[in-house]
Design a protein around this motif. Structure first.
Motif, PDB file in Angstrom:
ATOM      1  N   TRP A 100      37.831  10.794  20.103  1.00  0.00           N
ATOM      2  CA  TRP A 100      38.380  11.904  19.317  1.00  0.00           C
ATOM      3  C   TRP A 100      37.547  12.121  18.047  1.00  0.00           C
ATOM      4  O   TRP A 100      37.812  13.029  17.271  1.00  0.00           O
ATOM      5  CB  TRP A 100      39.832  11.630  18.951  1.00  0.00           C
ATOM      6  CG  TRP A 100      40.029  10.489  18.005  1.00  0.00           C
ATOM      7  CD1 TRP A 100      40.121  10.547  16.655  1.00  0.00           C
ATOM      8  CD2 TRP A 100      40.166   9.107  18.354  1.00  0.00           C
ATOM      9  NE1 TRP A 100      40.299   9.281  16.145  1.00  0.00           N
ATOM     10  CE2 TRP A 100      40.339   8.381  17.148  1.00  0.00           C
ATOM     11  CE3 TRP A 100      40.165   8.404  19.573  1.00  0.00           C
ATOM     12  CZ2 TRP A 100      40.504   6.993  17.129  1.00  0.00           C
ATOM     13  CZ3 TRP A 100      40.327   7.026  19.543  1.00  0.00           C
ATOM     14  CH2 TRP A 100      40.497   6.340  18.338  1.00  0.00           C
ATOM     15  N   ARG A 101      36.551  11.278  17.847  1.00  0.00           N
ATOM     16  CA  ARG A 101      35.580  11.405  16.768  1.00  0.00           C
ATOM     17  C   ARG A 101      34.216  11.655  17.404  1.00  0.00           C
ATOM     18  O   ARG A 101      34.062  11.559  18.618  1.00  0.00           O
ATOM     19  CB  ARG A 101      35.544  10.113  15.948  1.00  0.00           C
ATOM     20  CG  ARG A 101      36.890   9.724  15.339  1.00  0.00           C
ATOM     21  CD  ARG A 101      36.913   8.242  15.034  1.00  0.00           C
ATOM     22  NE  ARG A 101      36.855   7.466  16.261  1.00  0.00           N
ATOM     23  CZ  ARG A 101      36.815   6.127  16.287  1.00  0.00           C
ATOM     24  NH1 ARG A 101      36.803   5.443  15.152  1.00  0.00           N
ATOM     25  NH2 ARG A 101      36.782   5.479  17.438  1.00  0.00           N
ATOM     26  N   SER A 102      33.249  11.926  16.571  1.00  0.00           N
ATOM     27  CA  SER A 102      31.899  12.156  17.073  1.00  0.00           C
ATOM     28  C   SER A 102      30.905  11.501  16.130  1.00  0.00           C
ATOM     29  O   SER A 102      30.949  11.756  14.926  1.00  0.00           O
ATOM     30  CB  SER A 102      31.625  13.655  17.178  1.00  0.00           C
ATOM     31  OG  SER A 102      30.380  13.907  17.797  1.00  0.00           O
ATOM     32  N   PHE A 103      30.043  10.654  16.690  1.00  0.00           N
ATOM     33  CA  PHE A 103      29.051   9.945  15.903  1.00  0.00           C
ATOM     34  C   PHE A 103      27.654  10.342  16.373  1.00  0.00           C
ATOM     35  O   PHE A 103      27.424  10.502  17.582  1.00  0.00           O
ATOM     36  CB  PHE A 103      29.232   8.431  16.045  1.00  0.00           C
ATOM     37  CG  PHE A 103      30.588   7.948  15.645  1.00  0.00           C
ATOM     38  CD1 PHE A 103      31.552   7.673  16.604  1.00  0.00           C
ATOM     39  CD2 PHE A 103      30.913   7.765  14.313  1.00  0.00           C
ATOM     40  CE1 PHE A 103      32.816   7.224  16.242  1.00  0.00           C
ATOM     41  CE2 PHE A 103      32.172   7.317  13.937  1.00  0.00           C
ATOM     42  CZ  PHE A 103      33.125   7.052  14.909  1.00  0.00           C
ATOM     43  N   TRP A 104      26.737  10.457  15.425  1.00  0.00           N
ATOM     44  CA  TRP A 104      25.383  10.908  15.729  1.00  0.00           C
ATOM     45  C   TRP A 104      24.344   9.944  15.189  1.00  0.00           C
ATOM     46  O   TRP A 104      24.513   9.342  14.136  1.00  0.00           O
ATOM     47  CB  TRP A 104      25.129  12.272  15.082  1.00  0.00           C
ATOM     48  CG  TRP A 104      25.961  13.371  15.633  1.00  0.00           C
ATOM     49  CD1 TRP A 104      27.183  13.781  15.179  1.00  0.00           C
ATOM     50  CD2 TRP A 104      25.642  14.216  16.738  1.00  0.00           C
ATOM     51  NE1 TRP A 104      27.632  14.827  15.935  1.00  0.00           N
ATOM     52  CE2 TRP A 104      26.715  15.122  16.904  1.00  0.00           C
ATOM     53  CE3 TRP A 104      24.552  14.301  17.609  1.00  0.00           C
ATOM     54  CZ2 TRP A 104      26.722  16.105  17.910  1.00  0.00           C
ATOM     55  CZ3 TRP A 104      24.562  15.273  18.593  1.00  0.00           C
ATOM     56  CH2 TRP A 104      25.636  16.151  18.727  1.00  0.00           C
ATOM     57  N   GLY A 105      23.238   9.847  15.931  1.00  0.00           N
ATOM     58  CA  GLY A 105      22.061   9.197  15.400  1.00  0.00           C
ATOM     59  C   GLY A 105      21.231  10.194  14.616  1.00  0.00           C
ATOM     60  O   GLY A 105      21.580  11.377  14.519  1.00  0.00           O
ATOM     61  N   LYS A 106      20.115   9.726  14.089  1.00  0.00           N
ATOM     62  CA  LYS A 106      19.255  10.588  13.276  1.00  0.00           C
ATOM     63  C   LYS A 106      18.193  11.310  14.093  1.00  0.00           C
ATOM     64  O   LYS A 106      17.504  12.189  13.580  1.00  0.00           O
ATOM     65  CB  LYS A 106      18.600   9.772  12.166  1.00  0.00           C
ATOM     66  CG  LYS A 106      19.608   9.259  11.142  1.00  0.00           C
ATOM     67  CD  LYS A 106      18.923   8.539   9.995  1.00  0.00           C
ATOM     68  CE  LYS A 106      19.954   8.081   8.954  1.00  0.00           C
ATOM     69  NZ  LYS A 106      19.321   7.392   7.809  1.00  0.00           N
ATOM     70  N   GLY A 107      18.057  10.939  15.352  1.00  0.00           N
ATOM     71  CA  GLY A 107      17.163  11.652  16.245  1.00  0.00           C
ATOM     72  C   GLY A 107      15.791  11.028  16.399  1.00  0.00           C
ATOM     73  O   GLY A 107      15.335  10.254  15.558  1.00  0.00           O
ATOM     74  N   THR A 108      15.155  11.388  17.505  1.00  0.00           N
ATOM     75  CA  THR A 108      13.785  10.975  17.773  1.00  0.00           C
ATOM     76  C   THR A 108      13.026  12.175  18.329  1.00  0.00           C
ATOM     77  O   THR A 108      13.549  12.907  19.166  1.00  0.00           O
ATOM     78  CB  THR A 108      13.738   9.776  18.739  1.00  0.00           C
ATOM     79  OG1 THR A 108      12.397   9.314  18.887  1.00  0.00           O
ATOM     80  CG2 THR A 108      14.300  10.107  20.113  1.00  0.00           C
ATOM     81  N   LEU A 109      11.815  12.381  17.841  1.00  0.00           N
ATOM     82  CA  LEU A 109      11.058  13.576  18.197  1.00  0.00           C
ATOM     83  C   LEU A 109      10.279  13.361  19.492  1.00  0.00           C
ATOM     84  O   LEU A 109       9.559  12.362  19.636  1.00  0.00           O
ATOM     85  CB  LEU A 109      10.089  13.931  17.069  1.00  0.00           C
ATOM     86  CG  LEU A 109       9.150  15.103  17.315  1.00  0.00           C
ATOM     87  CD1 LEU A 109       9.940  16.403  17.497  1.00  0.00           C
ATOM     88  CD2 LEU A 109       8.162  15.240  16.163  1.00  0.00           C
ATOM     89  N   VAL A 110      10.435  14.306  20.394  1.00  0.00           N
ATOM     90  CA  VAL A 110       9.667  14.340  21.635  1.00  0.00           C
ATOM     91  C   VAL A 110       8.790  15.580  21.599  1.00  0.00           C
ATOM     92  O   VAL A 110       9.307  16.695  21.440  1.00  0.00           O
ATOM     93  CB  VAL A 110      10.584  14.362  22.867  1.00  0.00           C
ATOM     94  CG1 VAL A 110       9.769  14.589  24.135  1.00  0.00           C
ATOM     95  CG2 VAL A 110      11.387  13.075  22.963  1.00  0.00           C
ATOM     96  N   THR A 111       7.503  15.376  21.742  1.00  0.00           N
ATOM     97  CA  THR A 111       6.560  16.489  21.763  1.00  0.00           C
ATOM     98  C   THR A 111       5.800  16.457  23.079  1.00  0.00           C
ATOM     99  O   THR A 111       5.161  15.449  23.405  1.00  0.00           O
ATOM    100  CB  THR A 111       5.562  16.410  20.595  1.00  0.00           C
ATOM    101  OG1 THR A 111       6.278  16.364  19.357  1.00  0.00           O
ATOM    102  CG2 THR A 111       4.631  17.612  20.598  1.00  0.00           C
ATOM    103  N   VAL A 112       5.894  17.555  23.822  1.00  0.00           N
ATOM    104  CA  VAL A 112       5.204  17.664  25.105  1.00  0.00           C
ATOM    105  C   VAL A 112       4.084  18.687  24.935  1.00  0.00           C
ATOM    106  O   VAL A 112       4.333  19.882  24.795  1.00  0.00           O
ATOM    107  CB  VAL A 112       6.157  18.085  26.226  1.00  0.00           C
ATOM    108  CG1 VAL A 112       5.420  18.073  27.568  1.00  0.00           C
ATOM    109  CG2 VAL A 112       7.371  17.161  26.270  1.00  0.00           C
ATOM    110  N   SER A 113       2.873  18.181  24.940  1.00  0.00           N
ATOM    111  CA  SER A 113       1.734  19.059  24.669  1.00  0.00           C
ATOM    112  C   SER A 113       0.455  18.438  25.203  1.00  0.00           C
ATOM    113  O   SER A 113       0.318  17.217  25.232  1.00  0.00           O
ATOM    114  CB  SER A 113       1.597  19.283  23.160  1.00  0.00           C
ATOM    115  OG  SER A 113       0.434  20.036  22.866  1.00  0.00           O
ATOM    116  N   SER A 114      -0.463  19.306  25.619  1.00  0.00           N
ATOM    117  CA  SER A 114      -1.766  18.828  26.066  1.00  0.00           C
ATOM    118  C   SER A 114      -2.765  18.862  24.915  1.00  0.00           C
ATOM    119  O   SER A 114      -3.921  18.476  25.091  1.00  0.00           O
ATOM    120  CB  SER A 114      -2.266  19.674  27.235  1.00  0.00           C
ATOM    121  OG  SER A 114      -2.284  21.029  26.887  1.00  0.00           O
TER     122      SER A 114
END
Length: 114
Positions: A100-114
Protein backbone atom coordinates in the motif's frame (compact mmCIF):
# COMPACT_ATOMS: atom_id res chain seq x y z
CA UNK A 1 11.04 1.18 5.24
CA UNK A 2 12.84 -0.62 2.45
CA UNK A 3 15.78 0.94 0.61
CA UNK A 4 16.46 -0.04 -2.99
CA UNK A 5 19.75 0.26 -4.86
CA UNK A 6 19.95 -0.41 -8.58
CA UNK A 7 23.10 -1.48 -10.40
CA UNK A 8 24.18 -2.95 -13.72
CA UNK A 9 23.48 -0.08 -16.05
CA UNK A 10 25.94 1.16 -18.62
CA UNK A 11 26.66 1.65 -22.30
CA UNK A 12 25.84 -1.22 -24.62
CA UNK A 13 25.64 -1.57 -28.38
CA UNK A 14 22.35 -2.28 -30.12
CA UNK A 15 21.61 -5.98 -29.94
CA UNK A 16 23.56 -6.37 -26.73
CA UNK A 17 22.50 -7.49 -23.28
CA UNK A 18 22.58 -6.17 -19.73
CA UNK A 19 21.36 -7.44 -16.41
CA UNK A 20 20.10 -4.92 -13.90
CA UNK A 21 20.00 -5.72 -10.21
CA UNK A 22 17.96 -4.15 -7.44
CA UNK A 23 19.23 -4.91 -3.95
CA UNK A 24 16.88 -4.25 -1.07
CA UNK A 25 17.69 -3.50 2.54
CA UNK A 26 15.65 -2.54 5.56
CA UNK A 27 12.89 -4.91 4.56
CA UNK A 28 12.21 -8.20 2.83
CA UNK A 29 11.08 -8.05 -0.77
CA UNK A 30 8.87 -11.13 -0.65
CA UNK A 31 6.06 -9.04 0.82
CA UNK A 32 6.16 -6.56 -2.05
CA UNK A 33 5.21 -6.52 -5.68
CA UNK A 34 8.45 -5.55 -7.40
CA UNK A 35 8.79 -3.66 -10.65
CA UNK A 36 11.17 -1.94 -13.01
CA UNK A 37 10.26 1.41 -14.50
CA UNK A 38 12.18 3.57 -16.92
CA UNK A 39 12.27 7.19 -17.85
CA UNK A 40 13.83 8.46 -21.04
CA UNK A 41 14.86 12.07 -21.44
CA UNK A 42 11.81 14.24 -22.00
CA UNK A 43 9.37 11.40 -21.42
CA UNK A 44 7.22 10.21 -18.55
CA UNK A 45 8.27 7.33 -16.36
CA UNK A 46 6.76 4.07 -17.58
CA UNK A 47 6.33 0.62 -16.15
CA UNK A 48 8.60 -1.88 -17.91
CA UNK A 49 8.00 -5.09 -16.00
CA UNK A 50 6.44 -6.26 -12.76
CA UNK A 51 6.67 -9.42 -10.70
CA UNK A 52 4.11 -10.01 -7.98
CA UNK A 53 4.61 -11.65 -4.61
CA UNK A 54 3.22 -14.82 -6.19
CA UNK A 55 5.66 -14.70 -9.09
CA UNK A 56 3.30 -13.54 -11.82
CA UNK A 57 4.88 -11.22 -14.36
CA UNK A 58 3.74 -8.53 -16.75
CA UNK A 59 5.67 -6.61 -19.39
CA UNK A 60 5.02 -3.69 -21.64
CA UNK A 61 4.59 -4.75 -25.25
CA UNK A 62 7.81 -3.16 -26.44
CA UNK A 63 9.99 -5.40 -24.24
CA UNK A 64 8.07 -8.70 -24.43
CA UNK A 65 10.35 -11.50 -25.51
CA UNK A 66 13.46 -9.41 -24.83
CA UNK A 67 13.35 -8.60 -21.10
CA UNK A 68 12.87 -10.93 -18.17
CA UNK A 69 12.13 -9.88 -14.61
CA UNK A 70 12.95 -12.24 -11.76
CA UNK A 71 13.28 -12.16 -8.01
CA UNK A 72 15.55 -13.98 -5.58
CA UNK A 73 13.88 -13.62 -2.21
CA UNK A 74 16.79 -15.33 -0.45
CA UNK A 75 19.13 -12.62 -1.75
CA UNK A 76 16.52 -9.88 -1.37
CA UNK A 77 17.22 -8.90 -4.96
CA UNK A 78 15.23 -8.35 -8.13
CA UNK A 79 16.73 -8.59 -11.60
CA UNK A 80 15.92 -7.38 -15.06
CA UNK A 81 17.64 -9.35 -17.79
CA UNK A 82 17.61 -7.30 -20.97
CA UNK A 83 18.60 -8.67 -24.36
CA UNK A 84 18.36 -7.54 -27.98
CA UNK A 85 18.63 -4.01 -26.71
CA UNK A 86 17.53 -1.15 -28.93
CA UNK A 87 18.40 2.55 -28.87
CA UNK A 88 14.84 3.26 -27.73
CA UNK A 89 15.56 1.29 -24.55
CA UNK A 90 17.90 4.08 -23.47
CA UNK A 91 16.63 5.46 -20.17
CA UNK A 92 17.18 5.63 -16.45
CA UNK A 93 15.81 2.42 -14.99
CA UNK A 94 14.22 2.51 -11.55
CA UNK A 95 13.36 -0.27 -9.16
CA UNK A 96 10.07 -0.10 -7.28
CA UNK A 97 8.67 -2.02 -4.32
CA UNK A 98 4.98 -1.67 -3.60
CA UNK A 99 2.29 -2.78 -1.23
CA UNK A 100 0.00 0.00 0.00
CA UNK A 101 3.17 2.13 -0.06
CA UNK A 102 5.64 2.67 -2.86
CA UNK A 103 9.42 2.72 -2.53
CA UNK A 104 11.89 3.77 -5.22
CA UNK A 105 15.56 3.45 -5.91
CA UNK A 106 17.61 6.27 -7.40
CA UNK A 107 17.96 4.60 -10.77
CA UNK A 108 20.64 3.30 -13.08
CA UNK A 109 21.32 4.65 -16.56
CA UNK A 110 21.15 2.36 -19.56
CA UNK A 111 22.46 3.75 -22.83
CA UNK A 112 22.06 1.75 -26.03
CA UNK A 113 24.21 3.24 -28.75
CA UNK A 114 26.79 2.31 -31.34
Amino acid sequence: QVQLVESGGGLVQPGGSLRLSCAASGGIINIYNMAWYRQATGKQRELVAQITTGGSTIYIDSVKGRFTISRDNAKNTVYLQMSSLKPEDTAVYYCNAADWRSFWGKGTLVTVSS
